[in-house]
Structures are given as structure tokens and as C-alpha cells.
Design an enzyme around this catalytic site. Structure first.
Site, PDB file in Angstrom:
ATOM      1  N   TYR A 108       0.807  -1.199  -0.042  1.00 44.37           N
ATOM      2  CA  TYR A 108      -0.082  -0.009   0.039  1.00 44.37           C
ATOM      3  C   TYR A 108       0.867   1.336  -0.082  1.00 44.37           C
ATOM      4  CZ  TYR A 108      -3.805  -2.983   1.278  1.00 44.37           C
ATOM      5  OH  TYR A 108      -4.872  -4.127   1.362  1.00 44.37           O
ATOM      6  N   VAL A 125      -1.083  -9.648  -3.893  1.00 44.17           N
ATOM      7  CA  VAL A 125      -2.595  -9.980  -3.526  1.00 44.17           C
ATOM      8  C   VAL A 125      -3.411  -8.856  -2.791  1.00 44.17           C
ATOM      9  CG1 VAL A 125      -2.096 -12.528  -3.479  1.00 44.17           C
ATOM     10  CG2 VAL A 125      -1.598 -11.042  -1.295  1.00 44.17           C
ATOM     11  N   GLU A 126      -2.829  -7.764  -2.413  1.00 42.98           N
ATOM     12  CA  GLU A 126      -3.491  -6.503  -1.995  1.00 42.98           C
ATOM     13  C   GLU A 126      -2.805  -5.252  -1.991  1.00 42.98           C
ATOM     14  OE1 GLU A 126      -4.538  -6.414   2.217  1.00 42.98           O
ATOM     15  OE2 GLU A 126      -4.735  -8.434   2.503  1.00 42.98           O
ATOM     16  N   ASN A 127      -3.761  -4.164  -2.616  1.00 41.98           N
ATOM     17  CA  ASN A 127      -3.088  -2.968  -3.117  1.00 41.98           C
ATOM     18  C   ASN A 127      -4.183  -2.116  -3.424  1.00 41.98           C
ATOM     19  OD1 ASN A 127      -2.137  -1.414  -6.132  1.00 41.98           O
ATOM     20  ND2 ASN A 127      -0.994  -1.012  -4.139  1.00 41.98           N
TER      21      ASN A 127
END
Length: 482
Positions: A319, A379-381
Site C-alpha cells: 500500500y 494480493v493486496e493494493n
């Protein structure tokens, strides 16, 4: 259409977690999870960090948005249909451990919970969407935190092994991609989420955190063993938070401090899970926290297991980046995903103070791939922001499109650098309850959900401008980012 560097089988999709969207927190035999005991609001981490907090749910004092989430438990077919409309190639979600083993220590699983995930998986496959399943994503059964003291207790290894064996055996013919623990390194700063430990049950002693990590490493290797014995072609990864870390200046002292932060936050957990052994800097790291490696409960059998069953790929959330100084002004700090840092004058920040750094993602991908030589998976952003509905009923989230576009551009550059990148699943592809603050108003999704921070509202799903934009990105395999 212009050429794209993204491989033909690139896994475009989105990511969620059971505890943040399912709701139905006691439905069909589900037990309480640690997430169910976390109050909503900006005071969430303050409450969890209090010496008095003992995992008791106090509905007179606090609200608990996770109990209702976005009612995905009832609406998953409608939501997955929207993912399919965007063209998702994969969907990363988690299984709620307490739906399968309500207390965590039972001998037999809850069939109703297994049937629910059968339906979710089948709904994905109906549209050609590959499920990517996180086995444990910040939602361990509450009983394991209260009765056993969380992951510092070696008994949890057997409980997790039983749980992993049940879900892998049940779903391995339908699900190829798995991850063992979500953001396992988050415990360095906040063990409540991933280890089930707060001050009242041991979080204040770093030895407990180190022991809990070891127990999770062993459990992760057992899951890899189980999965590969069921089907050698299963891909079972680890999952970490990664924050590209810079020295604020060229002072060698700050460069060394940056190296140390990289080791202890970005690499320690991945080094063990990917390489299958503890890294050389382990003693220095643990000693700096007042812990001796030889005082941990680690057996030769444990170490043999870690070596024999490392993970197949590295999943990570990205992030923001972090900046380090030990010689300058350390008081000018910024927030972040459990890891902040000093303010980087070259970067702007989100509404929640997370510094936005797309180039840092390219650096992260290169650093991880070149360190481990195993496939990597973002896998997350995503961008948490307050979304407004116009008088015409639209959500014009150009700021989110700009954020995602810039990060996808850097992923393309990383692929050109030679990085083996498996896929991209932006976080909270549909609005859900924030993990850090328990708010709905911190929105990430391509799909707006009409609920406020008290989970009041119609629950209606509405497409944001970013919905059609991401649909176009997927349709062109990353060639058209306009």
C-alpha cells in the site's frame, strides 16, 4: 490495442477477507473469531492495545461492524456476478476458521460452514474465476485466543493442521491457489490480528511473539505438506506486508538502520517460509528485542519440516513505502499499514495518511523476486478513501483509478525487469469493513455498498467509475490503462 507485457495467464482479480464482509457472525454454527471481538471506529487499535482488553465483547460500550459486514453471506452470488462482469480471472478470499471449527479445538468440522464455501467456490468456477484462498486471515477462533493464549501456545499447531487438512482435502480439486497466513509479519507491531495476542495474554513479551511466529511457520509447512500430498500441482504461498523502505538520506548510519528494518519487517517471516530456514540475522534481531533464539521452543523436527516444505510463491500486500532516519527528526511521522515511518518529502499521502508510492511497488517486486527466485503475487493494493455519491447517483472515483493505474504501470515495468509476477488482486474489490479502523467509510472497492460506519443503510451495491475502468484493464490484459 497496444502490446501488453502481462502474460496471457495473468491472474487479474480482487481480494477480500471473510471477517470484513461476510457478516452472519453466528449463522449456521459459526463460532466467534478474534475479529468479532474487535470494536469499530478509529479507537479500534487503541482499545486492542489497552492492558485491560481481554477479548470480551461489550456491545453496550462499542459497535462491532464485523458482525454484519456487508452481508456477503447472503449476497455472495450477486457480488461474485459483479466480479465476473468486471472479468475477474481470480478472486482472493479467506475461509473463516470459526465457520469450520467454531471453537478451534473440536475434532470434527462444522459441515454447514464447509457447504457455504462449497457454494462460494462453485459460484466462482461457474464464471471461470480461479479461487485464491487464504486459510487464516485475521480471524482465528476467539476460543483459541482466550483459552489457549493465542499462537504462542504450541497446541495451536495441531488445531491449524486439522483445519488446514479439512479445507485442503475438501476443496483441493477445485482450488489450485492457497496462502497459509495473511500478513504474518504484521505481528511485529500488532500481534492481536494474526496471533490472537493482546497485552492481557502475552503480547507485551516479545518472546511470545517470536514463539508464535515459529509455531505459525511450522503450521504453514504442515499445510504445504498436506496440500502437496493431495496434489503436487497445488500452489501454496505465504503472505506478508511489504513496505519498500528507504533511508531518508545517504548517511551510512541511516542506511544500516534501513537494512535492519528491511530484515526484521519485510524479510524475516518470508525468509523462513520461502527458504525453509531461519536467516543469519535471526540472533541479532531477537537479541535486540531481549530474546534468545535458544530459549524458544524449537525442535529439530520443526526445523526439518521447515526445510522440507517451503512455500511455492510469495504473496504480499503493498500500500505504501516507509522512510527511516535515526540521525534526523524522528518525530515527523506518517501512518501506514501497521508500519509507519518518517515523512518522505517526495510523496503525497492518502486521506488516512498512508504515503502513496507506485515506484516502490516496482522496487518491492524486484527485491522479493531477486531475493527468493520464486513467483510473486500482489494480493493486496489499493486506496482507502471517502467516496461521495453525486446528485446523479454516480461515484466518480478518479483518485482511485489514478492510484491503481500508477501501480499497474510499475508492475509492467517489473515484469520487463524479469520478475515472475503471477497476478494482481486489489484490496477490497467491493467495499467492506476496514481492518485497521472497523469503518465502512474507508472504502477501497470498485463496488460501492450503501452502509455507514454503524452498518446502517440499504446495503445496495453500486458500480463506481473504477468498475468500468478495471473491466477495461482486464479485458485488454493491462494494455489499456486510460
Amino acid at each position: 490495442m497496444s502490446q501488453t507485457v502481462f502474460p496471457e495467464n495473468f491472474l487479474w482479480g480482487g481480494a477480500t477477507a471473510a471477517n470484513q464482509l461476510e457478516g452472519a457472525y453466528l449463522a449456521d454454527g459459526k463460532g466467534l473469531s478474534v475479529a468479532d471481538a474487535m470494536p469499530g471506529g478509529k479507537i479500534r487499535f487503541e482499545v486492542l492495545g489497552s492492558p485491560e482488553f481481554d477479548w470480551t465483547i461489550d456491545e453496550e460500550k462499542y459497535v462491532y461492524p464485523n458482525h454484519k459486514g456487508i452481508s456477503y453471506y447472503e449476497h455472495f452470488k450477486e457480488d461474485i456476478a459483479l466480479f465476473a462482469e468486471m472479468g475477474f480471472k481470480c478472486y482472493r478470499f479467506s475461509i473463516a476458521w470459526s465457520r469450520i471449527f467454531p471453537q478451534g479445538d473440536e475434532l470434527e468440522p462444522n459441515e454447514a460452514g464447509l457447504k457455504f464455501y462449497d457454494q462460494v467456490i462453485d459460484e466462482c468456477l461457474k464464471y471461470g474465476i480461479e479461487p485464491v484462498i487464504t486459510i487464516s486471515h485475521y480471524e482465528m477462533p476467539l476460543n483459541l485466543a482466550k483459552k489457549y493464549g493465542g499462537w504462542k501456545n504450541r497446541e495451536l499447531i495441531a488445531f491449524y493442521e486439522r483445519y488446514a487438512k479439512v479445507v485442503l482435502t475438501r476443496f483441493h480439486r477445485k482450488v489450485k491457489y492457497w496462502m497459509t497466513f495473511n500478513e504474518i509479519n504484521s505481528a511485529l507491531h500488532f500481534p492481536a490480528l494474526s496471533q490472537g495476542m493482546v497485552l492481557s495474554n502475552g503480547a507485551g513479551d516479545f518472546k511470545n511473539i517470536a514463539q508464535a511466529w515459529h509455531n505459525q511457520f511450522v503450521a504453514s509447512s504442515l499445510a504445504v505438506k498436506i496440500g502437496h500430498e493431495l496434489d503436487p500441482d497445488l500452489k501454496i504461498g505465504c503472505m506478508i506486508i511489504y513496505a519498500t523502505t528507504y533511508s531518508l538520506d545517504a548517511n551510512p548510519v541511516n542506511q544500516a538502520a534501513t537494512m535492519e528494518q528491511n530484515q526484521i519487517f519485510n524479510y524475516y517471516c518470508a525468509d523462513v517460509q520461502v527458504r525453509g530456514e531461519y536467516p543469519g540475522y535471526t540472533n541479532r534481531f531477537l537479541n535486540s528485542r531481549g530474546v534468545k533464539f535458544e530459549d524458544l521452543d524449537i525442535t529439530k523436527e520443526d526445523l526439518d519440516l521447515l526445510k522440507a516444505y517451503p512455500v511455492d510463491y510469495v504473496g504480499f500486500s503493498y500500500y505504501m513505502s516507509s522512510a527511516v532516519t535515526v540521525t534526523g527528526d524522528e518525530s515527523d511521522t506518517v501512518a501506514g499499514n501497521l508500519l509507519g515511518g518518517v515523512r518522505n518529502p517526495f510523496l503525497k499521502a492518502s486521506e488516512w495518511g498512508w504515503q502513496i508510492d507506485p515506484v516502490g511497488l516496482r522496487i518491492a517486486l524486484n527485491e522479493l523476486y531477486n531475493r527468493y527466485q520464486k513467483p510473486v503475487f500482489v494480493v493486496e493494493n489499493g486506496l482507502g478513501a471517502v467516496d461521495e455519491i453525486t446528485a446523479e447517483g454516480q461515484i466518480i472515483d478518479d483518485y482511485r483509478i489514478d492510484y491503481l493505474r500508477a501501480h499497474i504501470e510499475q508492475m509492467a515495468k517489473a515484469i520487463e525487469d524479469g520478475v515472475d509476477l503471477m497476478g494482481y488482486t486489489p484490496w477490497g474489490c467491493i467495499d467492506l469493513v476496514s481492518a485497521s479502523t472497523g469503518e465502512m467509510s474507508k472504502r477501497y472497492g470498485f463496488i460501492y455498498v450503501d452502509l455507514d460506519d454503524k452498518i446502517e443503510g440499504s446495503g445496495k451495491r453500486m458500480k463506481k467509475k473504477s468498475f468500468d475502468w478495471y473491466k477495461q484493464v482486464i479485458a485488454t490484459n493491462g494494455a489499456d490503462l486510460a
